[in-house]
Design an enzyme around this catalytic site. Structure first.
Site, PDB file in Angstrom:
ATOM      1  N   LYS A 225      -2.358  -1.771  -3.275  1.00 19.65           N
ATOM      2  CA  LYS A 225      -3.529  -0.932  -2.699  1.00 19.65           C
ATOM      3  C   LYS A 225      -2.931   0.581  -2.852  1.00 19.65           C
ATOM      4  O   LYS A 225      -2.548   0.928  -2.024  1.00 19.65           O
ATOM      5  CB  LYS A 225      -3.440  -1.460  -1.308  1.00 19.65           C
ATOM      6  CG  LYS A 225      -4.627  -0.675  -0.454  1.00 19.65           C
ATOM      7  CD  LYS A 225      -5.405  -1.000   0.857  1.00 19.65           C
ATOM      8  CE  LYS A 225      -5.954  -0.353   1.506  1.00 19.65           C
ATOM      9  NZ  LYS A 225      -6.559  -0.880   2.347  1.00 19.65           N
TER      10      LYS A 225
ATOM     11  N   GLU B 174       0.814  -1.199   0.150  1.00 17.16           N
ATOM     12  CA  GLU B 174       0.183  -0.105   0.051  1.00 17.16           C
ATOM     13  C   GLU B 174       0.929   1.229  -0.019  1.00 17.16           C
ATOM     14  O   GLU B 174       1.352   1.841   0.991  1.00 17.16           O
ATOM     15  CB  GLU B 174      -0.939   0.020   0.949  1.00 17.16           C
ATOM     16  CG  GLU B 174      -2.006   1.102   1.400  1.00 17.16           C
ATOM     17  CD  GLU B 174      -2.896   1.237   2.626  1.00 17.16           C
ATOM     18  OE1 GLU B 174      -2.736   0.395   3.514  1.00 17.16           O
ATOM     19  OE2 GLU B 174      -3.530   2.355   2.390  1.00 17.16           O
TER      20      GLU B 174
HETATM   21  P1  13P Z   1      -9.400   4.248   3.766  1.00 16.93           P
HETATM   22  O1  13P Z   1     -10.233   3.481   2.805  1.00 16.93           O
HETATM   23  O2  13P Z   1      -9.985   4.912   5.031  1.00 16.93           O
HETATM   24  O3  13P Z   1      -8.168   5.315   3.073  1.00 16.93           O
HETATM   25  O4  13P Z   1      -8.348   3.269   4.779  1.00 16.93           O
HETATM   26  C1  13P Z   1      -7.560   2.147   3.854  1.00 16.93           C
HETATM   27  C2  13P Z   1      -6.752   1.621   4.786  1.00 16.93           C
HETATM   28  O5  13P Z   1      -6.414   0.522   4.967  1.00 16.93           O
HETATM   29  C3  13P Z   1      -5.662   2.407   5.210  1.00 16.93           C
HETATM   30  O6  13P Z   1      -4.283   1.853   5.546  1.00 16.93           O
END
Ligand code: 13P
Length: 334
Positions: free
Chosen positions: A219, A177
């Site tokens: 992500k 991510e």
């Molecule tokens: P949000 O969808 O609130 O951005 O959170 C996703 C997430 O897992 C952040 O690490």
């Protein structure tokens, strides 16, 4: 590493029309979320809220996996069943957030690096015993004058890649991510340039660290102008820019891209995802891994009260259903 295990997990997670629920808020973050509805962040309240989420009837129709926090993966429902087993039984794969949050990156002007590599292999092995089949690590990039710096991009990309390689060596599917924050008044074009540089660095590092792209999930944030930028972008502009950046940077071997919501409203995140999926075909599955965009309406319906549990679960179910339609590009936008 067991490729069989990785293959099995990735196939369970990537099911057309299904996405992930991120319920891995750290203690500090859940305290903020609870404060918005006037609920104290106690162990019992956090358990009750997570039980509400995980026992939502038929959630597995639209949610293939849930990301848990360290405290949550060790908690149980009132029935006595541990949360990971409860999820597995309802057809949802349990995952775990394994990064330890952000710390200042020396040599930069208030930029951050994500911590948590020390002892990671042992922690992953322990989480796996508790039922976790996949993991998540979040790196954060801020857009400002002369930011993100090359140092922040390179170091965070290396760290993400090391984490992903360690996960795979233990048979755990890594969610990678790299989040480019929406804070600021930057344009969509600037976000596109920064996102391109970040993703190029991430995939270069993943290659150096021998990460098998077929067994990971990306992500990312969507490509969108800053929260304070006016005017805001059209839905199709966001979809077009996001796909342009992803097509230039993400190899086709990556099976799925599951977006974070990043502070977009639930309806904006859903409409953007839908628009992205109307511009196919693309080499990857394009889905969601939302926390706020799925949880906000549910949390507000709950208000910390037992009497509101069924209504809050219905709202979560309905939100997941809309995002499922968005994964297929079949959302009916009014
Ligand atoms: P949000 O969808 O609130 O951005 O959170 C996703 C997430 O897992 C952040 O690490």
């Amino acid at each position: 590493m067991s490729r069989q295990e990785l293959n099995h997990t990735i196939n369970q997670l990537i099911s057309p029309g299904k996405g992930l629920l991120a319920a891995d808020e750290s203690s500090g973050t859940i305290e903020k979320r609870f404060a918005e509805i006037g609920v104290e962040s106690t162990v019992d309240n956090r358990q009750a809220y997570r039980e509400l989420l995980f026992t939502t009837p038929h959630l597995h129709e639209f949610i293939s996996g849930v990301i848990l926090f360290d405290e949550t993966i060790k908690q149980s429902a009132q029935s006595g069943q541990a949360f990971p087993q409860l999820l597995l039984k309802s057809g949802i794969v349990p995952g775990i957030k394994v990064d330890k949050g952000l710390t200042p990156l020396a040599g930069t002007n208030h930029e951050s690096i994500t911590e948590g590599l020390d002892g990671l292999a042992q922690r992953l092995a322990d989480y796996k015993k508790l039922g976790a089949q996949f993991a998540k690590w979040r790196a954060v990039f801020t857009i400002a004058d002369e930011q993100p710096s090359s140092l922040a991009i390179i170091e965070n990309a290396q760290t993400l890649a090391r984490y992903a390689a360690i996960c795979q060596s233990l048979g755990i599917v890594p969610i990678v991510e790299p989040e480019v924050l929406m804070e600021g008044n930057h344009t969509l074009e600037r976000c596109a340039r920064v996102s391109t540089a970040v993703l190029q660095a991430v995939f270069s590092a993943l290659s150096v660290h021998q990460v098998i792209l077929e067994y990971m999930i990306l992500k990312p944030s969507m490509v969108i102008s800053g929260k304070d930028h006016q005017p805001q972008d059209g839905v199709m502009e966001v979809a077009r820019a996001t796909l342009t950046v992803l097509r230039r940077t993400v190899p086709a071997a990556v099976p799925s891209i599951n977006f974070l919501s990043g502070g977009q409203s639930p309806s904006a995140a859903c409409e953007h995802l839908n628009a992205i999926n109307t511009r196919g075909p693309q080499p990857w599955n394009l889905s969601f891994s939302f926390a706020r965009a799925l949880q906000e309406p549910c949390l507000h319906a709950w208000q910390g009260k037992m009497d509101n549990v069924a209504a809050a679960q219905k709202i979560l179910y309905d939100g997941a259903k809309l995002n499922s339609a968005a994964c297929l590009g079949s959302l009916h936008v009014k």
